[in-house]
Enzyme design. Structure first.
Site, PDB file in Angstrom:
ATOM      1  N   PHE A  34       5.532 -13.875  15.203  1.00 57.96           N
ATOM      2  CA  PHE A  34       4.560 -12.342  14.683  1.00 57.96           C
ATOM      3  C   PHE A  34       3.345 -13.012  15.143  1.00 57.96           C
ATOM      4  O   PHE A  34       2.858 -11.908  16.576  1.00 57.96           O
ATOM      5  CB  PHE A  34       4.212 -12.816  13.261  1.00 57.96           C
ATOM      6  CG  PHE A  34       4.613 -11.776  11.930  1.00 57.96           C
ATOM      7  CD1 PHE A  34       6.100 -11.325  12.441  1.00 57.96           C
ATOM      8  CD2 PHE A  34       5.358 -12.376  10.800  1.00 57.96           C
ATOM      9  CE1 PHE A  34       6.838 -10.696  11.634  1.00 57.96           C
ATOM     10  CE2 PHE A  34       5.731 -11.830   9.316  1.00 57.96           C
ATOM     11  CZ  PHE A  34       6.610 -10.588  10.320  1.00 57.96           C
ATOM     12  N   ARG A  35       2.237 -14.194  15.816  1.00 52.39           N
ATOM     13  CA  ARG A  35       1.791 -14.560  15.779  1.00 52.39           C
ATOM     14  C   ARG A  35       1.027 -14.699  16.834  1.00 52.39           C
ATOM     15  O   ARG A  35       0.063 -14.584  17.726  1.00 52.39           O
ATOM     16  CB  ARG A  35       0.773 -15.248  14.617  1.00 52.39           C
ATOM     17  CG  ARG A  35       0.739 -14.385  13.972  1.00 52.39           C
ATOM     18  CD  ARG A  35      -0.139 -15.547  13.189  1.00 52.39           C
ATOM     19  NE  ARG A  35      -0.676 -15.120  11.253  1.00 52.39           N
ATOM     20  CZ  ARG A  35       0.188 -14.414  10.687  1.00 52.39           C
ATOM     21  NH1 ARG A  35       1.470 -15.732  10.825  1.00 52.39           N
ATOM     22  NH2 ARG A  35      -0.063 -14.155   9.437  1.00 52.39           N
ATOM     23  N   GLN A 101      10.554 -20.012   5.391  1.00 50.39           N
ATOM     24  CA  GLN A 101       9.900 -19.517   5.827  1.00 50.39           C
ATOM     25  C   GLN A 101      10.755 -17.925   6.603  1.00 50.39           C
ATOM     26  O   GLN A 101      10.239 -16.721   6.294  1.00 50.39           O
ATOM     27  CB  GLN A 101       8.944 -19.109   5.861  1.00 50.39           C
ATOM     28  CG  GLN A 101       7.505 -19.797   5.270  1.00 50.39           C
ATOM     29  CD  GLN A 101       6.219 -20.084   6.861  1.00 50.39           C
ATOM     30  OE1 GLN A 101       5.976 -21.273   7.438  1.00 50.39           O
ATOM     31  NE2 GLN A 101       5.077 -19.497   6.451  1.00 50.39           N
ATOM     32  N   ASP A 104      15.825 -16.255   8.990  1.00 51.46           N
ATOM     33  CA  ASP A 104      17.408 -15.296   9.956  1.00 51.46           C
ATOM     34  C   ASP A 104      18.622 -16.386   9.448  1.00 51.46           C
ATOM     35  O   ASP A 104      19.755 -16.845  10.820  1.00 51.46           O
ATOM     36  CB  ASP A 104      16.589 -15.694  11.441  1.00 51.46           C
ATOM     37  CG  ASP A 104      16.477 -17.188  11.743  1.00 51.46           C
ATOM     38  OD1 ASP A 104      16.590 -18.173  10.295  1.00 51.46           O
ATOM     39  OD2 ASP A 104      15.126 -17.972  11.935  1.00 51.46           O
ATOM     40  N   HIS A 121      11.594 -16.687   1.872  1.00 49.42           N
ATOM     41  CA  HIS A 121      11.367 -15.102   2.067  1.00 49.42           C
ATOM     42  C   HIS A 121      12.650 -14.377   1.876  1.00 49.42           C
ATOM     43  O   HIS A 121      12.218 -14.010   2.757  1.00 49.42           O
ATOM     44  CB  HIS A 121      10.344 -15.477   3.559  1.00 49.42           C
ATOM     45  CG  HIS A 121       9.013 -15.995   3.299  1.00 49.42           C
ATOM     46  ND1 HIS A 121       7.968 -16.180   4.073  1.00 49.42           N
ATOM     47  CD2 HIS A 121       8.477 -16.273   2.526  1.00 49.42           C
ATOM     48  CE1 HIS A 121       7.438 -16.398   3.842  1.00 49.42           C
ATOM     49  NE2 HIS A 121       7.278 -16.653   2.358  1.00 49.42           N
ATOM     50  N   CYS A 129      19.645  -2.398  -2.464  1.00 45.89           N
ATOM     51  CA  CYS A 129      18.720  -0.695  -3.156  1.00 45.89           C
ATOM     52  C   CYS A 129      17.716  -1.005  -4.299  1.00 45.89           C
ATOM     53  O   CYS A 129      17.837  -1.719  -4.564  1.00 45.89           O
ATOM     54  CB  CYS A 129      19.862  -0.269  -3.544  1.00 45.89           C
ATOM     55  SG  CYS A 129      19.574   1.495  -4.412  1.00 45.89           S
ATOM     56  N   CYS A 154      20.630   4.274  -0.118  1.00 42.37           N
ATOM     57  CA  CYS A 154      21.643   3.632  -0.803  1.00 42.37           C
ATOM     58  C   CYS A 154      23.088   4.826  -0.702  1.00 42.37           C
ATOM     59  O   CYS A 154      22.890   6.512  -0.930  1.00 42.37           O
ATOM     60  CB  CYS A 154      21.589   3.586  -2.175  1.00 42.37           C
ATOM     61  SG  CYS A 154      23.104   3.085  -3.487  1.00 42.37           S
ATOM     62  N   ASN A 220       4.735 -28.328  16.297  1.00 47.95           N
ATOM     63  CA  ASN A 220       4.033 -26.977  16.473  1.00 47.95           C
ATOM     64  C   ASN A 220       3.159 -27.016  17.561  1.00 47.95           C
ATOM     65  O   ASN A 220       2.774 -27.562  18.796  1.00 47.95           O
ATOM     66  CB  ASN A 220       3.625 -26.977  15.466  1.00 47.95           C
ATOM     67  CG  ASN A 220       3.566 -24.883  15.082  1.00 47.95           C
ATOM     68  OD1 ASN A 220       4.421 -24.597  15.320  1.00 47.95           O
ATOM     69  ND2 ASN A 220       1.718 -24.477  15.552  1.00 47.95           N
TER      70      ASN A 220
HETATM   71  P1  NAD Z   1       3.387 -17.590  13.241  1.00 45.52           P
HETATM   72  O1  NAD Z   1       4.540 -16.377  13.543  1.00 45.52           O
HETATM   73  O2  NAD Z   1       2.116 -17.260  12.193  1.00 45.52           O
HETATM   74  O3  NAD Z   1       3.442 -18.650  13.508  1.00 45.52           O
HETATM   75  C1  NAD Z   1       4.708 -19.629  14.287  1.00 45.52           C
HETATM   76  C2  NAD Z   1       4.177 -20.772  14.412  1.00 45.52           C
HETATM   77  O4  NAD Z   1       5.155 -20.861  15.792  1.00 45.52           O
HETATM   78  C3  NAD Z   1       2.697 -20.868  15.703  1.00 45.52           C
HETATM   79  O5  NAD Z   1       2.347 -21.608  15.360  1.00 45.52           O
HETATM   80  C4  NAD Z   1       3.601 -20.769  17.099  1.00 45.52           C
HETATM   81  O6  NAD Z   1       2.268 -21.744  18.150  1.00 45.52           O
HETATM   82  C5  NAD Z   1       4.644 -22.014  16.778  1.00 45.52           C
HETATM   83  N1  NAD Z   1       5.824 -22.350  18.198  1.00 45.52           N
HETATM   84  C6  NAD Z   1       6.001 -20.903  18.287  1.00 45.52           C
HETATM   85  N2  NAD Z   1       7.256 -20.872  19.305  1.00 45.52           N
HETATM   86  C7  NAD Z   1       7.438 -22.427  18.718  1.00 45.52           C
HETATM   87  C8  NAD Z   1       8.228 -23.244  19.735  1.00 45.52           C
HETATM   88  N3  NAD Z   1       9.398 -23.134  20.428  1.00 45.52           N
HETATM   89  N4  NAD Z   1       8.389 -24.732  19.524  1.00 45.52           N
HETATM   90  C9  NAD Z   1       7.316 -25.385  17.982  1.00 45.52           C
HETATM   91  N5  NAD Z   1       6.503 -24.298  17.885  1.00 45.52           N
HETATM   92  C10 NAD Z   1       6.065 -23.188  18.224  1.00 45.52           C
HETATM   93  O7  NAD Z   1       5.141 -17.802  11.900  1.00 45.52           O
HETATM   94  P2  NAD Z   1       5.161 -18.307  10.342  1.00 45.52           P
HETATM   95  O8  NAD Z   1       3.856 -19.446  10.335  1.00 45.52           O
HETATM   96  O9  NAD Z   1       6.096 -18.819  10.516  1.00 45.52           O
HETATM   97  O10 NAD Z   1       4.513 -17.274   9.391  1.00 45.52           O
HETATM   98  C11 NAD Z   1       5.035 -16.009   9.579  1.00 45.52           C
HETATM   99  C12 NAD Z   1       6.309 -15.056   8.693  1.00 45.52           C
HETATM  100  O11 NAD Z   1       7.022 -14.943  10.232  1.00 45.52           O
HETATM  101  C13 NAD Z   1       6.927 -16.483   8.500  1.00 45.52           C
HETATM  102  O12 NAD Z   1       6.987 -15.801   6.631  1.00 45.52           O
HETATM  103  C14 NAD Z   1       8.495 -15.650   8.480  1.00 45.52           C
HETATM  104  O13 NAD Z   1       8.236 -15.107   6.914  1.00 45.52           O
HETATM  105  C15 NAD Z   1       8.012 -14.531   9.324  1.00 45.52           C
HETATM  106  N6  NAD Z   1       8.947 -14.406  10.223  1.00 45.52           N
HETATM  107  C16 NAD Z   1      10.092 -14.893  10.616  1.00 45.52           C
HETATM  108  C17 NAD Z   1      11.062 -15.163  11.723  1.00 45.52           C
HETATM  109  C18 NAD Z   1      12.757 -15.543  11.098  1.00 45.52           C
HETATM  110  O14 NAD Z   1      12.917 -15.349  10.640  1.00 45.52           O
HETATM  111  N7  NAD Z   1      12.647 -16.424  12.351  1.00 45.52           N
HETATM  112  C19 NAD Z   1      10.415 -15.040  12.789  1.00 45.52           C
HETATM  113  C20 NAD Z   1       9.500 -13.620  12.723  1.00 45.52           C
HETATM  114  C21 NAD Z   1       8.572 -13.928  11.579  1.00 45.52           C
END
Ligand code: NAD
Length: 258
Positions: A34-35, A101, A104, A121, A129, A154, A220
């Site tokens: 996301f971020r 979290q 996927d 999540h 539905c 649905c 991270n």
């Molecule tokens: P986030 O997007 O807030 O943060 C991801 C973190 O991972 C960041 O700190 C980033 O620096 C780090 N990062 C990115 N690529 C990396 C890598 N290759 N190796 C190590 N670190 C890496 O994500 P979040 O804290 O998990 O929270 C956001 C919410 O988004 C979650 O609750 C989740 O439900 C949802 N989400 C899930 C998916 C998925 O299922 N793959 C994708 C996007 C968002």
């Protein structure tokens, strides 16, 4: 001592390991987080991921289904070496569980059994539905989108279809959350991989582990609010760092590395 070696040593010394993952563990599988720069927040309105907006705006639902169908992110993505490294902890009998979290399904695809993955999540493999609660596999709904249904409803009750995941503004599944809390309190090593540790209540899990006496390790790319509590912080890509750690664990298992 090098950080990867330090984490390998902690793994060798531990018996009940929890791996806690966020979106960062899957970015190397092609699913954006996301971020981060280029992440989902930089391309989509965060409000579109709230339950209120999803249910009230047909346009938002159209955007969601279009993204899932066009990118195929949740149907085509494959596990990366960080998912396989986590699965090898299970094969070696050291993994208590994965708390994720993510939505996927990639930990299961890498070989961690379903009952060892606590999905806080939900899981994108299913669509629910919001009217009759009937569930449909994601690919079936995406086929309808590809065939022209922009915001499919649905077929049984015309209710709004929604990915069976927790949107912002929704409650987490109570049972799963309760199990995650108690597992966290009982583990001896808690490894965070790819999470900002800023999305609650998921981000409380490492604090439960610490209060239960576990050691904390964080892998991270960017700093987290709990770095100062960790025995080891590895700042690097999970898909590169975790296999390096596991190589050292393997060496330690076959020699007196400990
Ligand atoms: P986030 O997007 O807030 O943060 C991801 C973190 O991972 C960041 O700190 C980033 O620096 C780090 N990062 C990115 N690529 C990396 C890598 N290759 N190796 C190590 N670190 C890496 O994500 P979040 O804290 O998990 O929270 C956001 C919410 O988004 C979650 O609750 C989740 O439900 C949802 N989400 C899930 C998916 C998925 O299922 N793959 C994708 C996007 C968002």
């Amino acid at each position: 001592m090098e950080e990867t070696e330090r984490l390998a040593q902690l793994i060798l010394e531990s018996k009940r390991i929890i791996v806690f993952t966020g979106a960062g563990v899957s970015t190397e599988s092609g699913i954006p987080d996301f971020r981060s720069p280029g992440g989902i927040w930089s391309r989509y309105d965060p409000e579109d991921f709230t339950i209120q907006r999803f249910l009230s705006s047909r346009e938002t639902r159209r955007t969601h289904w279009k993204m899932y169908a066009e990118t195929g992110i949740f149907t085509k993505a494959e596990p990366n070496p960080a998912h396989y490294a986590t699965a090898s902890l299970h094969h070696w009998g050291k993994l208590d569980c994965v708390i994720t979290q993510n939505i996927d399904n990639l930990h299961q695809k890498a070989g961690v059994p379903d009952d060892r993955v606590l999905e806080l999540h939900g899981n994108m493999q299913w669509v629910v539905c919001t009217g009759c609660r009937g569930r449909t596999p994601l690919p079936e709904v995406l086929q309808r989108v590809t065939d022209g249904a922009e915001a499919p409803d649905c077929p049984d009750c015309r209710g709004i279809l929604k990915p069976d995941v927790v949107f912002f503004g929704e409650m987490l599944p109570e049972d799963t959350l309760a199990r995650a809390v108690s597992r966290s309190q009982m583990c001896d090593l808690f490894i965070v991989i790819g999470s900002t540790l800023m999305v609650y209540p998921a981000a409380y899990m490492p604090t439960y582990a610490l209060s239960g006496g576990a050691k904390l390790a964080i892998v991270n790319l960017t700093p987290t609010p709990l770095d100062h509590e960790a025995e080891v912080v590895i700042r690097g890509k999970a898909g590169e760092m975790m296999p390096a750690v596991m190589e050292r664990v393997k060496l330690g298992r076959s020699s007196d590395f400990r």
